[in-house]
Design a protein around this motif. Structure first.
Motif, mmCIF file in Angstrom:
data_model
loop_
_atom_site.group_PDB
_atom_site.id
_atom_site.type_symbol
_atom_site.label_atom_id
_atom_site.label_comp_id
_atom_site.label_asym_id
_atom_site.label_seq_id
_atom_site.Cartn_x
_atom_site.Cartn_y
_atom_site.Cartn_z
ATOM 1 N N HIS A 76 0.820 -1.214 0.000
ATOM 2 C CA HIS A 76 0.000 0.000 0.000
ATOM 3 C C HIS A 76 0.853 1.263 0.000
ATOM 4 N N ASN A 77 0.400 2.254 -0.787
ATOM 5 C CA ASN A 77 1.022 3.574 -0.804
ATOM 6 C C ASN A 77 -0.033 4.599 -1.198
ATOM 7 N N GLU A 78 0.378 5.841 -1.385
ATOM 8 C CA GLU A 78 -0.581 6.915 -1.678
ATOM 9 C C GLU A 78 -1.057 6.930 -3.130
ATOM 10 N N HIS A 79 -0.646 5.966 -3.923
ATOM 11 C CA HIS A 79 -1.035 5.927 -5.340
ATOM 12 C C HIS A 79 -2.089 4.854 -5.638
ATOM 13 N N THR A 80 -2.802 4.407 -4.626
ATOM 14 C CA THR A 80 -3.767 3.321 -4.805
ATOM 15 C C THR A 80 -4.836 3.656 -5.833
#
Length: 147
Positions: free
Chosen positions: A110-114
């Motif tokens: 998971h990261n902020e580009h989901t």
């Protein structure tokens, strides 16, 4: 919205993303996937002259894509992880027994580009629907009520 729960292995596991939200995302993703490639990037015509054909084309500022990205971005981290895990579960044709492992992989990645990742995945709607089906869910009732 009510959370969806399913029996997995010996225990009960709750999806952090409401079933209704997943079904809405599936419908929106199908709307977006149905669009044609842009044939004229900057038409100078009046939309009424071309019968609003540009609505059917896949433009960068597409309102359906923006709505989809916004909805996914506004979800909690756990709900975003569930969406990615559902997509992977459906895409990779895995079994319900693999859900916890797939979800853990999604949590690790998971990261902020989901939202960009999910919206950029070809056949997102089909993969999400297949993932739900693997867990024993269907959007048929939701689609009947909203389409």
């Amino acid at each position: 919205m009510k959370r969806a729960a399913t029996r997995i292995g010996d225990g009960e596991t709750e999806l952090e993303v409401p079933l209704e939200t997943v079904c809405f995302i599936i419908i929106k993703a199908r709307e977006f996937d149905a669009k044609d490639p842009v044939t004229e990037p900057s038409p100078a015509s009046n939309p009424s002259d071309d019968h609003s054909a540009a609505i059917l084309e896949d433009h960068d500022d597409d309102p359906v894509l923006e709505e989809l990205r916004s909805l996914i971005s506004d979800l909690s981290v756990d709900a975003q992880i569930d969406l990615v895990a559902l997509m992977w579960l459906g895409r990779d044709d895995q079994s319900v027994d693999e859900w916890q492992g797939v979800r853990q992989q999604a949590a690790d990645a998971h990261n902020e580009h989901t939202s960009d990742y999910l919206c950029g995945t070809p056949l997102l709607a089909d993969h999400l629907a297949d993932g739900l089906s693997t867990l024993g869910y269907s959007c048929a009732e939701y689609e009947c009520e909203h389409l």
